[in-house]
Design a protein around this motif. Structure first.
Motif, PDB file in Angstrom:
ATOM      1  N   GLU A 247     -48.345  19.116 -38.544  1.00  0.00           N
ATOM      2  CA  GLU A 247     -46.993  19.381 -39.008  1.00  0.00           C
ATOM      3  C   GLU A 247     -46.102  19.559 -37.787  1.00  0.00           C
ATOM      4  O   GLU A 247     -46.308  20.461 -36.980  1.00  0.00           O
ATOM      5  CB  GLU A 247     -47.006  20.659 -39.851  1.00  0.00           C
ATOM      6  CG  GLU A 247     -46.004  20.618 -40.988  1.00  0.00           C
ATOM      7  CD  GLU A 247     -46.097  21.891 -41.815  1.00  0.00           C
ATOM      8  OE1 GLU A 247     -47.109  22.045 -42.520  1.00  0.00           O
ATOM      9  OE2 GLU A 247     -45.185  22.724 -41.727  1.00  0.00           O
ATOM     10  N   ARG A 248     -45.172  18.644 -37.661  1.00  0.00           N
ATOM     11  CA  ARG A 248     -44.198  18.666 -36.547  1.00  0.00           C
ATOM     12  C   ARG A 248     -44.891  18.929 -35.210  1.00  0.00           C
ATOM     13  O   ARG A 248     -44.368  19.659 -34.365  1.00  0.00           O
ATOM     14  CB  ARG A 248     -43.113  19.740 -36.774  1.00  0.00           C
ATOM     15  CG  ARG A 248     -42.441  19.711 -38.134  1.00  0.00           C
ATOM     16  CD  ARG A 248     -41.778  18.404 -38.486  1.00  0.00           C
ATOM     17  NE  ARG A 248     -40.712  18.019 -37.582  1.00  0.00           N
ATOM     18  CZ  ARG A 248     -40.290  16.766 -37.410  1.00  0.00           C
ATOM     19  NH1 ARG A 248     -40.872  15.768 -38.063  1.00  0.00           N
ATOM     20  NH2 ARG A 248     -39.313  16.497 -36.592  1.00  0.00           N
TER      21      ARG A 248
ATOM     22  N   THR B 170     -45.939  18.901 -31.609  1.00  0.00           N
ATOM     23  CA  THR B 170     -45.118  18.544 -30.453  1.00  0.00           C
ATOM     24  C   THR B 170     -45.759  19.019 -29.154  1.00  0.00           C
ATOM     25  O   THR B 170     -46.300  20.122 -29.091  1.00  0.00           O
ATOM     26  CB  THR B 170     -43.720  19.214 -30.579  1.00  0.00           C
ATOM     27  OG1 THR B 170     -43.109  18.762 -31.791  1.00  0.00           O
ATOM     28  CG2 THR B 170     -42.821  18.880 -29.395  1.00  0.00           C
TER      29      THR B 170
ATOM     30  N   ASP C 258     -43.791  14.062 -30.183  1.00  0.00           N
ATOM     31  CA  ASP C 258     -42.493  14.542 -30.623  1.00  0.00           C
ATOM     32  C   ASP C 258     -42.438  14.770 -32.134  1.00  0.00           C
ATOM     33  O   ASP C 258     -42.004  13.912 -32.896  1.00  0.00           O
ATOM     34  CB  ASP C 258     -41.442  13.491 -30.196  1.00  0.00           C
ATOM     35  CG  ASP C 258     -40.023  14.021 -30.306  1.00  0.00           C
ATOM     36  OD1 ASP C 258     -39.857  15.183 -30.727  1.00  0.00           O
ATOM     37  OD2 ASP C 258     -39.097  13.267 -29.971  1.00  0.00           O
ATOM     38  N   GLY C 259     -42.976  15.905 -32.567  1.00  0.00           N
ATOM     39  CA  GLY C 259     -42.825  16.293 -33.974  1.00  0.00           C
ATOM     40  C   GLY C 259     -43.515  15.383 -34.964  1.00  0.00           C
ATOM     41  O   GLY C 259     -42.900  14.941 -35.924  1.00  0.00           O
TER      42      GLY C 259
ATOM     43  N   ASP D 129     -46.135  14.174 -37.956  1.00  0.00           N
ATOM     44  CA  ASP D 129     -46.866  14.597 -39.150  1.00  0.00           C
ATOM     45  C   ASP D 129     -47.958  13.568 -39.425  1.00  0.00           C
ATOM     46  O   ASP D 129     -47.712  12.558 -40.071  1.00  0.00           O
ATOM     47  CB  ASP D 129     -45.929  14.663 -40.372  1.00  0.00           C
ATOM     48  CG  ASP D 129     -44.829  15.695 -40.194  1.00  0.00           C
ATOM     49  OD1 ASP D 129     -45.006  16.627 -39.384  1.00  0.00           O
ATOM     50  OD2 ASP D 129     -43.787  15.555 -40.861  1.00  0.00           O
TER      51      ASP D 129
ATOM     52  N   GLY E 278     -45.244  23.303 -33.611  1.00  0.00           N
ATOM     53  CA  GLY E 278     -45.939  22.635 -34.703  1.00  0.00           C
ATOM     54  C   GLY E 278     -47.410  23.019 -34.684  1.00  0.00           C
ATOM     55  O   GLY E 278     -47.832  23.826 -33.858  1.00  0.00           O
TER      56      GLY E 278
ATOM     57  N   ARG F  79     -43.440   9.335 -30.871  1.00  0.00           N
ATOM     58  CA  ARG F  79     -43.140   9.517 -32.287  1.00  0.00           C
ATOM     59  C   ARG F  79     -44.050   8.661 -33.151  1.00  0.00           C
ATOM     60  O   ARG F  79     -44.470   7.583 -32.724  1.00  0.00           O
ATOM     61  CB  ARG F  79     -41.681   9.152 -32.565  1.00  0.00           C
ATOM     62  CG  ARG F  79     -40.741   9.989 -31.764  1.00  0.00           C
ATOM     63  CD  ARG F  79     -39.324   9.750 -32.195  1.00  0.00           C
ATOM     64  NE  ARG F  79     -38.681  11.013 -32.449  1.00  0.00           N
ATOM     65  CZ  ARG F  79     -37.802  11.225 -33.409  1.00  0.00           C
ATOM     66  NH1 ARG F  79     -37.462  10.247 -34.219  1.00  0.00           N
ATOM     67  NH2 ARG F  79     -37.250  12.398 -33.554  1.00  0.00           N
TER      68      ARG F  79
END
Ligand code: ATP
Ligand code: MG
Length: 329
Positions: free
Chosen positions: A25-26, A28, A39-40, A42, A77, A231
């Motif tokens: 979850e997110r 990072t 970068d964040g 999921d 995260g 990402r």
């Protein structure tokens, strides 16, 4: 910056969190240099999946994997492995996870077999009496039996990589996390790894396998996640992802019927009709291919061949992101 593409809700098979072998979850990671390597993201890896974790060099795959395994602390995260939050749940969870990460610690002067025996002995839950059998089976599975008695320092890159895999396979695992297992392998070795991944999945393990070469691993994956610049750009069921690519129909005809075929396709409401030699192509969209062939025959035009072509995952990726897959950071 690229926004993550929307992923259909069913992309993890409609799985609730309990059905996920890996969930982040997110998640990072920003290194002290200031660089945001992850970068964040999921990440959703359903149990039983073969999840291809793909992305160009430097896109953040290894950093993510190191966070999953509790080797690197996230900046923010969190990550869950087999339902346990890492790194806190590591003692409980990690014995059920086999991992291949960059630079496993092998002893240079010991043989491959002796290295495995050493690792096996450090596993408190393994029966020492069956250690030799476990090592030999793992060596056999990765095709290293013949080189088992060579000292590690004499191993080629591919042999080292195979020994790393063997170490991950010493015991049956619920989850295997393999970072670039085909690195340094020849085409035959790459095929063997694909086969092995398939076998592991058939045996009930969930496998996350990373690669910077999409085509190399795409075919064994049930699910795909694509990283770009830290990402997660795309994630989901492989079949669903490829189905999102626009299919084209290719019609072969005789040279004096090309224009007539193009007219028939246009009359069916198909877009991007184009002619190359004696082949006429158009976007298929929802038109059933049978309808196309029937319309051509009905118009009294020569139909010498009809083919439906879907773009492969790499083309879809480029189409969706406007980026090439092999771009380095
Ligand atoms: N310890 C570190 N300190 C600072 N930056 C790092 C560190 N480790 C990795 N990075 C940077 O983070 C980014 C992601 O690296 P990472 O190793 O996760 O990529 P990767 O997707 O595994 O690439 P490859 O396909 O080459 O293995 C890169 O730009 C890298 O330079
Ligand atoms: Mg890496």
């Amino acid at each position: 910056m690229t926004e993550p593409l929307p992923v259909p809700a069913s992309s993890t098979g409609g799985a609730g969190t309990g059905d996920l072998a890996i969930r982040t979850e997110r998640l990072t990671k920003q290194f002290r240099s200031g660089q945001v390597a992850v970068d964040g993201i999921d990440l959703h890896v359903p149990r039983g999946a073969v999840y291809g974790f793909l992305g160009p060099n430097g896109s953040g795959k290894t950093t993510t994997i190191r966070m999953l395994l509790g080797l690197v602390r996230p900046t923010s995260g969190h990550a869950e492995l087999l339902g346990g939050r890492m790194p806190e749940a590591g003692l409980d969870v990690l014995p059920r996870v086999g991992a291949l990460v960059e630079g496993p610690a092998f002893h240079p002067y010991l043989t491959g077999r002796a290295n495995l025996a050493r690792l096996d002995a450090s596993d408190a839950t393994a029966n020492p009496r069956t250690s030799r059998r476990r090592s030999d089976e793992a060596l056999e599975r990765v095709g290293l039996s013949a080189a088992a008695s060579k000292p590690y320092r004499q191993y080629s890159l591919g042999m080292k990589q195979r020994l790393g895999l063997a170490a991950a396979l010493l015991r049956p695992r619920e989850l295997l996390v393999l970072d670039e297992p085909t690195n340094g392998l020849d085409p035959q070795g790459t095929r063997e790894v694909r086969h092995l991944v398939r076998e592991l999945a058939d045996g009930g393990s969930t496998v996350l396998v990373s690669s910077h070469l999409l085509a190399e691993i795409e075919q064994v994956c049930s699910h795909i996640g694509i990283m770009g610049r830290g990402r997660l750009l795309l994630q989901g069921d492989r079949g669903e992802l490829t189905a999102r690519g626009a299919a084209r129909v290719l019609v072969q005809t005789s040279s004096d019927h090309v224009a007539a075929v193009a007219e028939v396709l246009a009359a069916l409401g198909m877009a991007e009709v184009s002619v190359e030699g004696t082949t006429v192509t158009a976007l298929l969209d929802d038109t059933p291919p049978e309808k196309v062939s029937a319309a051509i025959v009905h118009a009294g035009v020569d139909l010498l061949g009809l083919e439906v072509r879907r773009p492969n995952l790499e083309q879809i990726f480029v189409e969706l992101t406007g980026e090439g897959f092999d771009v380095a950071r």
